[in-house]
Motif scaffolding. Structure first.
Motif: not given
Length: 712
Positions: A461-462, A468-478, A483-488, A701-708
């Motif tokens: 997903l990213v 071991n490196k801190i990711i401050p924020v998940s990329p917005q697109r992910t 969120n779009d998938l969970l609308l269903d 992956v993100l493109m495939a999930l977006q299409r669904l």
């Protein structure tokens, strides 16, 4: 036999033709020089000693001076060439023993699709001993040409896996080795005897005649029998010294017990022969008389009928090998003690704990350490004085083990497993894994109502962020895609990661109704819940962490620039930033091997990954967490619906080795018809259990999930 003299002669052709027509065999001709260098030198002076824990580097050994490796390669190549020339599609190649370790790899190079099995009939030593071989990597790589590698017992399997992990940096799993391009299955299957054939031979008149003769000869005496090659590994010297000590300490048995030792000659120039003869002479000179000889020592083999008669009338069999694979003499002895010739002897078995056979018998033999003469002498006393009921009870258990682990059982089991793992490996092979079809995926999605997505985080997903490196924020697109998938409302999503629970909470705080799996399966946060469930036992975790930390600290001190990361359920040894990366990688490989060797009972294992070694529990994985999620969904159904699957669409996407178990679990649900539509997707080009691959990485992956999401 020497064959140079036959070159170009009719006799050579006759040998080849007769073996082919009468015995269905192919002949491999090697030059006399090649064969002598291969067999007498490399096999017998280097491989045989090392496999039996004797390093051939003492002053008396010429093992490393004779350059016999090239002859070993030459003979192995001759076998491989003959097989390749005659192989047809559908043929099974089964290579046996340490004489032909290179053959599987040689065949694999020429025949990448061949079905190849390899079985080692001797012990396999620990990595500390095996690594002393100058050609260690070549030998391991030769064996790894097989689809399935078999050993006699679990201990040898473990040694082999650890050796490959340590010397080749291959990922060792409980059932085999994950190489870069394929998986090699590793099993342990003890070989046995053929009881049917043995029973036929025992009915021969010659055997009965010898039984009667020897009963009469040794009437009133207790017989301990032994039959060994006269080499250092078989422990004949230790056995005789133990027997001498027994007679010293137990004068009441002098005159009443006889040790019959059959010693098969070997090619070794034997000082051992002189030593053993001296002990025999000493024992006999102390306690022999006209009517009694405490040791009968035969320096040649006896014929088969005499051998079976000896096993039949024996009161005990004594095996004191310093190292040995399966000792099938003990199997034949137990079979011969069944009362076929009248009285049921149910004699005792004194067996070295350093034989592979010892692990089969569940403590019903009298297990001894051959170097502990006192304990061996005590075992002889126990064997001779044991009551009939106790002897019968032990013999029954031993006989059951022998009858279960027969030669035919071993053969059938190995061939069945070879078929199975060959098919699994072919399925896993990258060339047979199709690319994910978006059209087919969309159709599967649309015709289902209850859907579960289990998605890996790092690398799926990213596309960045080592754990071991801190990711401050998940990329917005992910976050937007999830969120779009969970609308269903018909969709349930779980994200699995190696990160800590608190990190995942922070990363996904803007995605409500998302399920999370942290630390590779040790923590689960169910959809709609605020609290995490700890899957692993905290007490067990803290116990193994203490012992593993000591080991990791040892390697940290020796690897400048490496660092240790502690999580709630795992420890990670990072060496990507080490000052000398190559040395650090070797240290990390040793570290993983050390942990896997010493911490198996604590149910943890070390997994070497790119730039780090992860130490985590064996019992809690992404796969066990996925099963828990599935069961929780089933429990959320009404009582009348719990017999059916909670979902009819299951999609698992991942990119790492730890995701493979989740793919396997999901595919199983599909094959068993539990879930109607199962989609498993792996990223990249490594061999995989997944049913499809995506080569565009995270964006794919993100493109495939977006299409669904757009279809809902």
């Amino acid at each position: 036999m020497p064959t140079d003299a036959l070159e170009g002669s009719q006799q050579r052709q006759d040998i080849e033709d007769r073996l082919a027509t009468e015995h269905d065999m192919l002949t491999v001709f090697c030059s006399d020089k090649d064969f002598d260098g291969h067999y007498s030198h490399f096999c017998k002076q280097i491989l045989w000693p090392v496999f039996h824990y004797q390093i051939p580097d003492n002053p008396k050994s010429k093992a490393y001076e004779d350059h016999s490796w090239k002859y070993y390669v030459s003979v192995n190549q001759a076998f491989a060439d003959k097989i390749v020339k005659n192989w047809k599609k559908g043929d099974v190649v089964w290579v046996h023993d340490y004489h032909l370790l290179l053959v599987p790899g040689m065949i694999r190079k020429k025949l990448p699709d061949a079905k190849i099995g390899f079985f080692l009939h001797v012990a396999f030593p620990s990595s500390e001993v095996f690594r002393c071989l100058a050609v260690r990597k070549e030998l391991l790589e030769g064996m790894l040409g097989a689809n399935l590698i078999g050993f006699q017992i679990h201990e040898y399997t473990r040694h082999f896996l650890q050796t490959c992990s340590r010397l080749l940096s291959a990922e060792a799993m409980t059932d085999g080795l994950q190489l870069e391009d394929r998986f090699v299955d590793v099993v342990h299957l003890p070989i046995g005897i053929d009881p049917v054939s043995l029973a036929e031979h025992r009915r021969e008149e010659e055997v009965r005649r010898w039984v009667d003769l020897m009963r009469e000869r040794y009437q009133g005496k207790k017989l301990i029998v032994a039959r060994d090659k006269l080499d250092h590994v078989r422990g004949v010297r230790q056995k005789l010294l133990s027997y001498e000590l027994f007679l010293n300490k137990n004068p009441q048995w002098r005159g009443r017990v006889v040790l019959i030792q059959v010693a098969l000659s070997t090619s070794e120039k034997s000082e051992l022969d002189a030593t053993v003869s001296d002990i025999v002479t000493r024992v006999n000179s102390l306690w022999a008389n006209l009517a009694y000889q405490p040791v009968v020592y035969l320096k040649q083999d006896i014929d088969y009928a005499q051998y079976l008669a000896l096993l039949t009338i024996a009161d005990a069999l004594m095996v004191t090998s310093q190292r040995e694979g399966m000792n099938l003499t003990s199997h034949e002895y137990l079979t011969c003690q069944d009362g076929e010739f009248g009285e049921k002897k149910h004699g005792s078995l004194i067996l070295s704990e350093f034989t592979g056979t010892s692990s089969l018998f569940g403590g019903n033999d009298l297990s001894v350490n051959p170097w502990d003469y006192r304990a061996c002498a005590e075992a002889i006393k126990t064997a001779l004085e044991m009551g009939d009921d106790e002897k019968a009870r032990r013999w029954t258990k031993l006989y059951e083990a022998v009858n279960h682990h027969t030669g035919s059982h071993w053969f059938g089991e190995f061939m069945t497993r070879l078929d199975r793992c060959y098919e699994e490996q072919a399925r896993r092979d990258q060339t047979s894994v199709p690319r994910l079809s978006m059209q087919a995926l969309a159709q599967q999605y649309k015709r289902t109502e209850r859907r579960l997505f289990i998605l890996d985080y790092e690398g799926t997903l990213v596309s960045w962020g080592p754990v071991n490196k801190i990711i401050p924020v998940s990329p917005q697109r992910t976050l937007d895609v999830l969120n779009d998938l969970l609308l269903d409302e018909r969709n349930t999503i779980y994200v699995m990661s190696g990160r800590r629970p608190e990190e995942l909470d922070r990363l996904f705080r803007r995605v409500p109704n998302l399920g999370l799996i942290a630390e590779n399966g040790c923590f689960v946060k169910e959809v709609g819940r605020d609290a995490w469930t700890e899957m692993a036992d905290p007490e067990q975790i803290s116990r193994w962490k203490d012992s593993v930390k000591n080991l990791l600290d040892y390697y940290l001190e020796r690897t400048p620039g490496a660092e240790l990361e502690e999580r709630r359920c795992s420890l990670i040894f990072h060496y990507k930033s080490a000052e000398d990366y190559d040395t650090a990688a070797r240290q990390a490989s040793d570290c993983a091997s050390h942990i896997n060797d010493s911490c198996e009972e604590q149910r943890v294992h070390a997994i070497p990954l790119d730039g780090c070694v992860v130490v985590e529990p064996i019992d809690w994985t992404k796969s066990t967490a996925a099963e828990k999620v599935f069961e929780n969904l089933r429990r959320s159904l009404g009582p009348d619906e719990r017999h059916r699957s909670p979902v009819d669409f299951l999609m698992v996407v991942g990119d790492g080795r730890e995701d493979e178990k989740v793919f396997k679990w999901a595919n199983g649900l599909g094959e068993e018809g539990v879930v109607r539509e199962v989609v498993t997707v792996s990223l990249g080009n490594r061999s995989t259990e997944a049913g499809a691959t995506l080569t565009q990485g995270v964006s794919g992956v993100l493109m495939a999930l977006q299409r669904l999401a757009a279809l809902s």
